[in-house]
Every structure is written in C-alpha cells, then in structure tokens.
Design an enzyme around this catalytic site. Structure first.
Site, short mmCIF file in Angstrom:
data_model
loop_
_atom_site.label_atom_id
_atom_site.label_comp_id
_atom_site.label_asym_id
_atom_site.label_seq_id
_atom_site.Cartn_x
_atom_site.Cartn_y
_atom_site.Cartn_z
N ARG A 62 0.82 -1.22 0.00
CA ARG A 62 0.00 0.00 0.00
C ARG A 62 0.85 1.26 0.00
NH1 ARG A 62 -2.79 -2.23 4.80
NH2 ARG A 62 -1.82 -4.18 4.20
N GLU A 99 4.61 -10.68 13.74
CA GLU A 99 3.95 -11.17 14.95
C GLU A 99 4.37 -12.63 15.21
OE1 GLU A 99 -0.16 -10.36 14.81
OE2 GLU A 99 -0.48 -10.89 16.91
C1 PRP Z 1 0.99 -3.65 6.64
C2 PRP Z 1 1.09 -2.14 6.47
C3 PRP Z 1 2.52 -1.86 6.81
C4 PRP Z 1 2.82 -2.89 7.89
C5 PRP Z 1 2.71 -2.26 9.24
O1 PRP Z 1 1.47 -4.29 5.50
O2 PRP Z 1 0.74 -1.73 5.15
O3 PRP Z 1 3.40 -2.06 5.69
O4 PRP Z 1 1.82 -3.92 7.76
O5 PRP Z 1 2.99 -3.18 10.26
P1 PRP Z 1 4.19 -2.98 11.30
O6 PRP Z 1 4.28 -1.53 11.66
O7 PRP Z 1 3.77 -3.83 12.49
O8 PRP Z 1 5.46 -3.51 10.68
P2 PRP Z 1 1.36 -5.88 5.28
O9 PRP Z 1 2.44 -6.57 6.06
O10 PRP Z 1 -0.05 -6.27 5.58
O11 PRP Z 1 1.76 -6.07 3.75
P3 PRP Z 1 0.95 -5.80 2.37
O12 PRP Z 1 0.77 -4.30 2.25
O13 PRP Z 1 1.88 -6.32 1.33
O14 PRP Z 1 -0.36 -6.52 2.46
N1 HPA Z 2 -4.68 -2.22 8.57
C1 HPA Z 2 -3.76 -2.36 7.61
N2 HPA Z 2 -2.57 -2.90 7.82
C2 HPA Z 2 -2.29 -3.32 9.06
C3 HPA Z 2 -3.20 -3.20 10.10
C4 HPA Z 2 -4.46 -2.62 9.85
O1 HPA Z 2 -5.31 -2.46 10.74
N3 HPA Z 2 -2.61 -3.71 11.22
C5 HPA Z 2 -1.38 -4.12 10.84
N4 HPA Z 2 -1.18 -3.88 9.55
#
Ligand code: PRP
Ligand code: HPA
Length: 177
Positions: A62, A99
């Site tokens: 994202r 996690e």
């Molecule tokens: C989510 C979010 C951040 C990260 C935050 O991405 O977009 O990149 O988690 O988590 P943190 O602060 O605990 O490290 P995700 O791992 O879901 O990846 P994606 O956007 O590829 O689905």
């Molecule tokens: N939304 C999107 N990304 C995330 C979240 C959430 O609530 N928590 C950890 N990664």
C-alpha cells in the site's frame, strides 16, 4: 481537526481480518474517495514541500500507491521497498520481526546515491517493524532518511518510538486507538 475527521470517516474498519480479534483499518475506501485521497497526499507532503527530497521510498504494497503520489507531488523519484524475491537486479536485504516469525525486505543495491535525501511512506504504522527495517536498509545503502510518513498510526503498538529511537521524525495523519 476537520481534515483528520474526513480521513477517519473515509477509512473502513473490518473486524476479525486477517484473523479473529483484529480490527483491520482498510484504506481502499480512502483511496477511492477523490477528496480524501488528495487531502491525505497533500497533508503527508506538507512539511517537505520545497525541502529537496530526492527519493520517496514506498513500502510494498500500500506504500506504493501513496508513495507514487507523494513522489509526484514533491517532484522526487520513487524507490520500491519490496518483500523478498520480487526485485530483478542485485539487492540489499533486511530481516524484520513479524507477529509470528520473520520476513525480509529488499531494495536494489543501487537504489540510492550516497547522502541522498529520502522519505519513507506507507499507509499505516503498527509495531513499526517494517518501517524500522526500511530505514535500516536505506541507511545501509547510504541514504539520508529525513522522515517517515503514514496515514494511520495505531499508537497502542508504539511503532513511532521505534523510528524515533533511530532519530527519524514520524508524521502520521490519524490515529485509531
Ligand atoms: C501492513 C502495512 C505496513 C505494515 C505495518 O502491510 O501496510 O506495511 O503492515 O505493520 P508494522 O508496523 O507492524 O510492521 P502488510 O504486512 O499487511 O503487507 P501488504 O501491504 O503487502 O499486504
Ligand atoms: N490495517 C492495515 N494494515 C495493518 C493493520 C491494519 O489495521 N494492522 C497491521 N497492519
């Protein structure tokens, strides 16, 4: 204030995704709202307007969407920080804690020049593990990481402190308790 109220209202909350007990903050509804998308990008870049940011590092996935818009707004380049195995050229890697277990992010070995001013962009900071790994990776490549910006902060998880411990100023637009 009025902008954060508008942004908060544009973000959808999905209970029990991706697993039981989690309230997932879904920014796709912010992205599809033209006013909210523009306001979020304008607010994210506001402190850095005119400050000669050379590269915007967006975190997969994202952070790519927001980072592209932010880079355009600042007339900066865009630098993808990707999950391992996705980048075609030689990479630098950084492991980080999830996690449960570990993951690895990568940038191309030549993604930044020595001393280049970079800001890190993502949609949300939770534990801060991903952004911390991105900062370490960019620094190991020679970047001057000027700040990290996120639309959403989950303050309970104290991600901000992880970045501030690395002397990175953190900008967030809305918080969900
Ligand atoms: C989510 C979010 C951040 C990260 C935050 O991405 O977009 O990149 O988690 O988590 P943190 O602060 O605990 O490290 P995700 O791992 O879901 O990846 P994606 O956007 O590829 O689905
Ligand atoms: N939304 C999107 N990304 C995330 C979240 C959430 O609530 N928590 C950890 N990664």
């Amino acid at each position: 204030n009025a902008i954060s109220a508008e942004l908060i209202e544009s973000i959808r909350t999905i209970p029990n995704y991706p697993k039981e007990g989690v309230l997932f903050r879904d920014i796709t509804t912010l992205l599809s709202n033209p006013r909210a998308f523009r306001r979020a990008v304008d607010a994210l870049v506001q402190p850095w307007a005119g400050s000669k940011i050379e590269q915007v590092a967006g975190i997969e996935a994202r952070g790519f969407i927001l980072g592209g818009a932010v880079a355009h707004q600042l007339s900066a380049g865009f630098l993808p920080v990707r999950k391992k195995g996705k980048l075609p050229f030689k990479t630098l890697q950084q492991d980080y804690q999830l996690e449960y277990g570990m993951d690895t992010i990568e940038i191309h070995c030549d993604a930044v020049k020595q001393g280049e001013k970079v800001i890190v962009v993502d949609d949300l900071i939770a534990t801060g593990g991903t952004a911390e790994a991105a900062v370490k990776l960019l620094r190991s490549a020679g970047a001057d990481v000027v700040a990290a910006c996120f639309i959403v902060d989950l303050p309970e998880l104290q991600g901000r402190a992880k970045l501030e411990a690395l002397d990175i100023p953190v900008r967030t637009l809305v918080e969900f308790p």
